[in-house]
Write an enzyme that holds these catalytic residues in place. Structure first.
Site, PDB file in Angstrom:
ATOM      1  N   GLY A   1       0.735  -1.280  -0.078  1.00  0.00           N
ATOM      2  CA  GLY A   1       0.085   0.005   0.116  1.00  0.00           C
ATOM      3  C   GLY A   1       0.752   1.175  -0.061  1.00  0.00           C
TER       4      GLY A   1
ATOM      5  CG  ASP B   1      -8.102   0.366   9.964  1.00  0.00           C
ATOM      6  OD1 ASP B   1      -8.698   0.877  10.503  1.00  0.00           O
ATOM      7  OD2 ASP B   1      -8.301  -0.925   9.572  1.00  0.00           O
TER       8      ASP B   1
ATOM      9  CE  LYS C   1     -10.504   3.348   7.615  1.00  0.00           C
ATOM     10  NZ  LYS C   1     -10.917   2.259   7.305  1.00  0.00           N
TER      11      LYS C   1
ATOM     12  CG  PHE D   1     -12.525  -0.662   2.908  1.00  0.00           C
ATOM     13  CD1 PHE D   1     -11.510  -1.055   4.151  1.00  0.00           C
ATOM     14  CD2 PHE D   1     -12.203  -0.703   1.910  1.00  0.00           C
ATOM     15  CE1 PHE D   1     -10.433  -1.975   3.713  1.00  0.00           C
ATOM     16  CE2 PHE D   1     -10.729  -1.542   1.420  1.00  0.00           C
ATOM     17  CZ  PHE D   1     -10.276  -2.215   2.542  1.00  0.00           C
TER      18      PHE D   1
HETATM   19  P1  IMP Z   1      -3.711  -2.122  10.919  1.00  0.00           P
HETATM   20  O1  IMP Z   1      -2.881  -3.013  11.371  1.00  0.00           O
HETATM   21  O2  IMP Z   1      -5.209  -2.378  11.197  1.00  0.00           O
HETATM   22  O3  IMP Z   1      -3.619  -0.744  11.123  1.00  0.00           O
HETATM   23  O4  IMP Z   1      -3.879  -2.395   9.263  1.00  0.00           O
HETATM   24  C1  IMP Z   1      -3.207  -1.384   8.455  1.00  0.00           C
HETATM   25  C2  IMP Z   1      -3.397  -1.957   7.051  1.00  0.00           C
HETATM   26  O5  IMP Z   1      -4.780  -2.553   6.717  1.00  0.00           O
HETATM   27  C3  IMP Z   1      -3.247  -1.044   6.083  1.00  0.00           C
HETATM   28  O6  IMP Z   1      -1.797  -1.215   5.553  1.00  0.00           O
HETATM   29  C4  IMP Z   1      -3.993  -1.330   4.838  1.00  0.00           C
HETATM   30  O7  IMP Z   1      -3.536  -2.355   3.801  1.00  0.00           O
HETATM   31  C5  IMP Z   1      -5.202  -1.967   5.467  1.00  0.00           C
HETATM   32  N1  IMP Z   1      -6.396  -0.973   5.583  1.00  0.00           N
HETATM   33  C6  IMP Z   1      -6.766  -0.965   6.743  1.00  0.00           C
HETATM   34  N2  IMP Z   1      -7.988   0.114   6.639  1.00  0.00           N
HETATM   35  C7  IMP Z   1      -8.044   0.382   5.183  1.00  0.00           C
HETATM   36  C8  IMP Z   1      -8.960   0.800   4.320  1.00  0.00           C
HETATM   37  O8  IMP Z   1      -9.868   1.665   4.351  1.00  0.00           O
HETATM   38  N3  IMP Z   1      -8.771   0.527   2.862  1.00  0.00           N
HETATM   39  C9  IMP Z   1      -7.755   0.093   2.179  1.00  0.00           C
HETATM   40  N4  IMP Z   1      -6.887  -0.644   3.186  1.00  0.00           N
HETATM   41  C10 IMP Z   1      -6.987  -0.531   4.508  1.00  0.00           C
END
Ligand code: IMP
Ligand code: MG
Length: 179
Positions: free
Chosen positions: A43, A101, A129, A150
């Site tokens: 990403g 996230d 987020k 999302f």
């Molecule tokens: P975390 O471990 O929950 O912080 O996940 C982060 C990863 O989840 C990011 O690097 C994204 O690949 C994916 N992710 C989380 N939210 C979104 C979103 O709204 N759109 C796309 N990918 C997301």
């Protein structure tokens, strides 16, 4: 493709100017240092490419890959798929993520790398987020806060699609069968 996006959240122009602002901040904060950008694949790739071109201090880069989301939900489990190729001891590391996230991924990576004795580890994220945060982690550099929806585009995917959109948009719930 457009029909899968409910609305545009951040335009190309908005992203460009904010990324330049963050890059200028990094240039100031790391004056006289030589930071290493560590992008978390996949990403990060567009954000990292744009961000690094706005940074004016000498720097290096590497990538890591970790297991990530299946669809719109996190599995909660983090697995290292690709590790760094070089030594990071005494280096100033800037982790580059597309979106913070739950924070589980970055928290894991930060802990995983900190035992290698880097001089410092900071986090630069394109999106934040905060509504969904589970891990106790904050970004040092964050371009935009986004609502609990999302989002796709500018590197962010839904099942590997939409990374090529030049803007960031909210994915239509119909695409993933939500709402
Ligand atoms: P975390 O471990 O929950 O912080 O996940 C982060 C990863 O989840 C990011 O690097 C994204 O690949 C994916 N992710 C989380 N939210 C979104 C979103 O709204 N759109 C796309 N990918 C997301
Ligand atoms: Mg993803």
């Amino acid at each position: 493709m457009e029909k899968d996006v409910e609305r545009i959240l951040l335009s190309e122009e908005q992203i460009k100017s904010k990324v330049a602002e963050i890059g200028a901040g990094i240039s100031r904060d790391y004056a006289g240092e030589e930071p290493m950008f560590v992008g978390i694949l996949k990403g990060c790739f567009i954000f990292m490419a744009d961000l690094m071109r706005t940074v004016e201090v000498n720097c290096s880069m590497d990538f890591m890959a970790v297991s990530s989301y299946q669809g719109t939900n996190s599995t909660g489990a983090v697995k290292i798929i690709k590790d760094l190729s070089g030594i990071i001891e005494h280096k100033h590391i800037i982790l580059v993520e597309d979106i913070l996230d739950s924070g589980v991924t970055l928290n894991y990576i930060k802990n995983y790398l900190s035992v290698r004795n880097p001089a410092s580890i900071r986090i630069a994220t394109l999106l934040d987020k905060p509504a969904r945060r589970k891990a106790d982690i904050v970004a040092d550099y964050s371009c935009f806060e986004v609502p609990d929806e999302f989002v796709v585009g500018y590197g962010l995917d839904y099942n590997e699609k939409y990374r090529n959109l030049p803007y960031i948009g909210v994915l239509s719930p119909e695409v993933y069968g939500g709402k």
